[in-house]
Design a protein around this motif. Structure first.
Motif, mmCIF file in Angstrom:
data_model
loop_
_atom_site.group_PDB
_atom_site.id
_atom_site.type_symbol
_atom_site.label_atom_id
_atom_site.label_comp_id
_atom_site.label_asym_id
_atom_site.label_seq_id
_atom_site.Cartn_x
_atom_site.Cartn_y
_atom_site.Cartn_z
ATOM 1 N N GLU A 141 20.909 -34.126 -40.128
ATOM 2 C CA GLU A 141 19.789 -33.777 -40.287
ATOM 3 C C GLU A 141 18.370 -32.305 -39.432
ATOM 4 O O GLU A 141 18.181 -31.876 -40.707
ATOM 5 C CB GLU A 141 18.763 -35.195 -39.685
ATOM 6 C CG GLU A 141 17.944 -35.355 -40.920
ATOM 7 C CD GLU A 141 16.840 -36.367 -40.377
ATOM 8 O OE1 GLU A 141 15.532 -36.652 -40.841
ATOM 9 O OE2 GLU A 141 17.017 -37.179 -39.249
ATOM 10 N N GLU A 142 18.734 -32.241 -38.334
ATOM 11 C CA GLU A 142 18.330 -31.041 -37.643
ATOM 12 C C GLU A 142 18.875 -29.745 -38.000
ATOM 13 O O GLU A 142 17.355 -29.216 -38.889
ATOM 14 C CB GLU A 142 18.457 -31.629 -36.753
ATOM 15 C CG GLU A 142 17.370 -32.425 -35.630
ATOM 16 C CD GLU A 142 18.149 -33.710 -35.897
ATOM 17 O OE1 GLU A 142 19.458 -33.589 -35.677
ATOM 18 O OE2 GLU A 142 17.358 -34.600 -35.726
ATOM 19 N N ILE A 178 18.198 -29.572 -42.121
ATOM 20 C CA ILE A 178 16.391 -29.245 -42.342
ATOM 21 C C ILE A 178 15.994 -27.227 -42.179
ATOM 22 O O ILE A 178 15.263 -26.524 -42.373
ATOM 23 C CB ILE A 178 15.134 -29.466 -41.256
ATOM 24 C CG1 ILE A 178 15.082 -31.134 -41.540
ATOM 25 C CG2 ILE A 178 14.000 -29.441 -40.931
ATOM 26 C CD1 ILE A 178 13.865 -32.017 -41.066
ATOM 27 N N ASP A 179 16.663 -27.395 -40.763
ATOM 28 C CA ASP A 179 16.836 -25.620 -40.396
ATOM 29 C C ASP A 179 17.668 -24.912 -41.505
ATOM 30 O O ASP A 179 17.002 -23.696 -41.329
ATOM 31 C CB ASP A 179 17.775 -25.352 -38.969
ATOM 32 C CG ASP A 179 17.299 -25.813 -37.855
ATOM 33 O OD1 ASP A 179 15.514 -26.336 -38.169
ATOM 34 O OD2 ASP A 179 17.954 -25.789 -36.770
ATOM 35 N N TRP A 215 18.345 -25.677 -45.175
ATOM 36 C CA TRP A 215 16.684 -25.761 -46.811
ATOM 37 C C TRP A 215 15.298 -26.040 -46.359
ATOM 38 O O TRP A 215 14.852 -26.035 -47.707
ATOM 39 C CB TRP A 215 18.085 -26.612 -47.324
ATOM 40 C CG TRP A 215 18.592 -27.007 -47.941
ATOM 41 C CD1 TRP A 215 19.808 -25.782 -47.705
ATOM 42 C CD2 TRP A 215 19.438 -27.474 -49.109
ATOM 43 N NE1 TRP A 215 20.742 -25.782 -48.510
ATOM 44 C CE2 TRP A 215 20.436 -26.779 -49.817
ATOM 45 C CE3 TRP A 215 18.895 -28.192 -49.515
ATOM 46 C CZ2 TRP A 215 21.409 -27.115 -50.677
ATOM 47 C CZ3 TRP A 215 20.001 -29.225 -50.815
ATOM 48 C CH2 TRP A 215 20.376 -28.348 -51.095
ATOM 49 N N GLY A 216 14.707 -26.341 -45.167
ATOM 50 C CA GLY A 216 14.237 -26.934 -44.908
ATOM 51 C C GLY A 216 13.685 -27.868 -45.287
ATOM 52 O O GLY A 216 14.058 -29.006 -45.779
ATOM 53 N N LYS A 217 12.182 -28.635 -45.258
ATOM 54 C CA LYS A 217 11.948 -30.074 -45.189
ATOM 55 C C LYS A 217 11.492 -30.186 -46.754
ATOM 56 O O LYS A 217 11.659 -29.572 -46.905
ATOM 57 C CB LYS A 217 10.107 -30.116 -45.085
ATOM 58 C CG LYS A 217 10.151 -30.219 -42.989
ATOM 59 C CD LYS A 217 8.373 -30.347 -42.288
ATOM 60 C CE LYS A 217 8.760 -29.868 -40.814
ATOM 61 N NZ LYS A 217 7.050 -30.224 -41.045
ATOM 62 N N PRO A 218 12.024 -31.234 -46.701
ATOM 63 C CA PRO A 218 12.209 -32.116 -47.745
ATOM 64 C C PRO A 218 10.979 -32.382 -48.990
ATOM 65 O O PRO A 218 9.827 -33.024 -48.088
ATOM 66 C CB PRO A 218 13.102 -33.424 -47.980
ATOM 67 C CG PRO A 218 13.043 -33.493 -46.343
ATOM 68 C CD PRO A 218 12.619 -32.647 -45.929
ATOM 69 N N LYS A 244 11.396 -38.486 -49.725
ATOM 70 C CA LYS A 244 12.247 -38.739 -48.551
ATOM 71 C C LYS A 244 12.470 -40.110 -49.190
ATOM 72 O O LYS A 244 11.823 -40.937 -49.475
ATOM 73 C CB LYS A 244 12.333 -38.775 -47.169
ATOM 74 C CG LYS A 244 12.440 -37.305 -46.378
ATOM 75 C CD LYS A 244 12.348 -37.482 -44.912
ATOM 76 C CE LYS A 244 11.810 -36.594 -44.422
ATOM 77 N NZ LYS A 244 11.199 -37.389 -42.724
ATOM 78 N N TYR A 273 16.860 -37.197 -49.256
ATOM 79 C CA TYR A 273 16.183 -35.676 -48.602
ATOM 80 C C TYR A 273 15.801 -35.316 -50.256
ATOM 81 O O TYR A 273 17.059 -35.441 -50.633
ATOM 82 C CB TYR A 273 16.743 -34.501 -47.873
ATOM 83 C CG TYR A 273 16.352 -34.991 -46.635
ATOM 84 C CD1 TYR A 273 16.601 -36.956 -45.665
ATOM 85 C CD2 TYR A 273 16.193 -34.369 -45.250
ATOM 86 C CE1 TYR A 273 15.746 -37.036 -45.306
ATOM 87 C CE2 TYR A 273 15.774 -34.737 -43.855
ATOM 88 C CZ TYR A 273 15.648 -36.223 -43.404
ATOM 89 O OH TYR A 273 15.822 -36.785 -42.459
ATOM 90 N N TYR A 285 15.113 -32.308 -52.919
ATOM 91 C CA TYR A 285 14.395 -30.772 -52.313
ATOM 92 C C TYR A 285 13.738 -30.339 -53.974
ATOM 93 O O TYR A 285 14.921 -30.910 -55.630
ATOM 94 C CB TYR A 285 15.353 -30.222 -52.262
ATOM 95 C CG TYR A 285 15.630 -30.251 -50.910
ATOM 96 C CD1 TYR A 285 14.716 -29.424 -49.357
ATOM 97 C CD2 TYR A 285 16.703 -30.874 -50.122
ATOM 98 C CE1 TYR A 285 14.505 -29.570 -48.485
ATOM 99 C CE2 TYR A 285 16.943 -31.211 -49.074
ATOM 100 C CZ TYR A 285 15.931 -30.606 -47.886
ATOM 101 O OH TYR A 285 16.122 -30.972 -46.566
#
Length: 64
Positions: free
Chosen positions: A11-12, A15-16, A18-21, A24, A37, A39
């Protein structure tokens, strides 16, 4: 990470990459947790990309 994702990434790492969704969804079952998630919002409740996670690990995705 150049916006790349793969099955088995954490999951980390997602996020690295694609960035924060934008949104969720999470469900908790007896033996696992499942999440989606979302986007690239293209409508009120429509998204161009969705990533499926189980127990914090990417298991699949859909991208328009």
């Amino acid at each position: 990470m150049k916006e790349l994702i793969w099955q088995g990434m954490s999951e980390e790492q997602l996020i690295d990459s694609w960035g924060k969704p934008i949104a969720k969804d999470h469900k908790v079952y007896k033996t696992k947790t499942s999440g989606t998630y979302k986007y690239n919002q293209i409508g009120k409740n429509r998204f161009g990309s969705r990533v499926q996670l189980e127990n914090g690990v990417v298991v699949g995705w859909y991208r328009k």
